[in-house]
Each structure stands twice: as C-alpha cells, then as structure tokens.
Design an enzyme around this catalytic site. Structure first.
Site, PDB file in Angstrom:
ATOM      1  CB  SER A   1       2.118 -11.469   0.835  1.00  0.00           C
ATOM      2  OG  SER A   1       3.274 -11.360   0.031  1.00  0.00           O
TER       3      SER A   1
ATOM      4  CE1 TYR B   1       2.447  -5.979   1.617  1.00  0.00           C
ATOM      5  CE2 TYR B   1       3.872  -7.835   1.084  1.00  0.00           C
ATOM      6  CZ  TYR B   1       2.664  -7.165   0.939  1.00  0.00           C
ATOM      7  OH  TYR B   1       1.682  -7.692   0.134  1.00  0.00           O
TER       8      TYR B   1
END
Ligand code: NAP
Length: 247
Positions: free
Chosen positions: A153, A166
């Site tokens: 990401s 995350y």
C-alpha cells in the site's frame, strides 16, 4: 495503469492460490487468472462469497476452481498443513500465491491504538502470509517457476497519520517480500517474490477508509489487473524483489 497486455493463455495449466478471493481486488484477480487459463484456489473467510466466485468461473466454462474457507485470524499451523496436504493431493504442486486478504483496522492515532486490534491486524495482514508461504514452499519448489505476490500500500512505503496497524502491517509486508525474494534466490531460484501497491481502488475497504469519497472516481479492481497478470505470469521471470504500482 501499469502497461502490460497479457497473452490470453498466460496462465494456462498454472495452479494459483488467491487469498481474500471472495471480494474486492482478490475476487477480480481470481476471475482474471481463471480467464487466462489458471486453476484458482479461492481462499477466504466468507464461504458464500467464495461460492459466488466459484459459480462465476464455472458458468463461464473456465478451469474449475477450488474453495478453501479459512479465517486467517486464528488459523493455526494445522490449518496450513491441511491446506498444503489438500493442494498436494489435488494438484501435486503450486505455481503461485497472491497474498491479498487484509483488513484495515481502525484509522486512529498510534498513541492510543487498541493493542488487541493491533494484534489482529498483524495476524491477518502479516503472520498469515508468513505461515502460508512457509507451508506452501515445498509445493512451489516442485513448480517449474513460481511467483509469490504480496499486497502492499502507499502507507507501506510512507506511513501517514492515523493509518495505525495497517501501515505497520504493510511495511512488514514489504520487508517479508524482500526477505523471501533474496533468500529464495539462493535456496529456490525457481521462486520469485514481488509486491503490488494497488493504489486507490473501488472496493469496500477503500470505502471504509474514505467514506466521503465518490467511489465512481476510482478505478475498479478489474482495471488494475495488468500488473497482477504480469507478476503472476512468465513475462516477469526476471523480476524479483520489486514493489510495483498497479496504477
Ligand atoms: P476488501 O474488498 O475489503 O477485500 C478484502 C478481502 O480479504 C476480502 O475477500 C475478505 O474476506 C478477505 N479477508 C479479510 N479478513 C480475512 C480473514 N480473517 N480471513 C480470510 N480472508 C479475509 O479489500 P480490497 O480493497 O480488495 O483489498 C485487497 C488488498 O489490497 C488488501 O491487502 C488491501 O490492504 C490492499 N489495498 C487496497 C487498496 C484499495 O484502495 N482498495 C489500496 C491499497 C492496498 P471477506 O469479504 O469474507 O471479509
């Protein structure tokens, strides 16, 4: 978008495991791989969603898929060994893994992040990838060439405020990819490992991270598939240890 036009039978006769195959990017990847000739093993948490992907593949007369319902939060060593035994009995080897399943956790400051949720995010987004890759390594060693794709990401390369566990899980994912890639280059040169940063994509995870955003402004999972095909197929045989952007 990553510029790659896949041959129609790029993945013919390949056996590929996709995690989180019931929804979002994983669902698109599973169907795209099947459309390019692969037999896809659909791993995910919600059986009903996996069934829907299985049925789509069957309805379109693509290579018959297999379903593995598995909750990666709480899956134990025996679950992974059972999965490996099933794949071995059914297919004898494995040509690729797309590590795609993941959860967002909460978007809150790290200074007050709930430690129980932190552990859960790390178990699903990080530890499960380690256990799956370790357990399935012997089956990939039997393949002529095998590709392991991790999902990163933007916040796995530059952490941003409030992305919490995350972001940390995606940094760890990048590190895991680099470790497997460099170590396997010695141990099993037939196996390569790379990572994909999908970029903002129209899925339910993106909608929970950005509830104010109009999803129609984002590319669909289907639109970002060129990189997923490139890294899984043999045109990327010399690509190893890279973290690439799908968009
Ligand atoms: P999504 O639509 O929420 O899909 C996530 C998938 O992971 C679902 O199939 C989900 O299954 C599965 N999953 C979650 N927890 C699981 C568990 N405990 N056990 C097994 N499967 C589990 O998200 P997405 O946007 O497609 O994300 C896919 C990957 O891309 C993730 O790694 C995400 O971090 C990454 N990513 C996405 C974006 C984006 O903009 N969408 C951007 C950067 C990175 P259920 O549906 O059954 O819960």
């Amino acid at each position: 978008m990553f510029d790659y036009q896949a041959p129609s039978q790029l993945l013919k006769d390949k056996v590929i495991l996709v995690t989180g195959a019931g929804d979002g990017i994983g669902k698109a990847a599973a169907i795209t791989y099947a459309k390019h000739g692969a037999t896809v093993i659909l791993l995910g948490r919600t059986t009903k969603k996996l069934d829907a992907v299985y049925d789509y593949i069957e309805r379109h007369h693509l290579p018959q898929a297999a379903i593995v319902p598995l909750n990666l939060d709480g899956a134990g060593e025996h679950d992974y060994i059972e999965l490996a035994n099933t794949i071995e009995a059914e297919f004898g080897h494995l040509d690729g893994i797309l590590h795609n399943a993941g959860i967002l956790g909460e978007r809150t400051p790290i200074s007050t992040y709930d430690p129980t949720l932190f552990d859960k995010v790390m178990r699903i987004n990080v530890t499960s990838q380690l256990l799956l890759t370790q357990t399935l390594l012997p089956l990939m060693q039997r393949a002529q060439n095998a590709s392991v794709i991790f999902t990163s990401s933007g916040v796995g390369r530059k952490a941003k405020a409030n992305w919490g566990a995350y972001a940390i899980s995606k940094f760890a994912t990048e590190a895991m990819m680099q470790l497997f890639s460099s170590e396997l280059a010695e141990l099993s040169p037939n196996i390569r490992a790379n990572a994909i940063n999908p970029g903002a994509t129209r899925t339910s995870m993106r909608a929970s991270a950005y509830p104010e955003e109009d999803p129609d402004t984002l590319p669909t999972p289907e639109e970002i598939m060129p990189l997923y095909l490139y890294l899984m197929g043999e045109d990327s045989l010399t690509t190893n240890g890279k973290s690439l952007d799908a968009q």
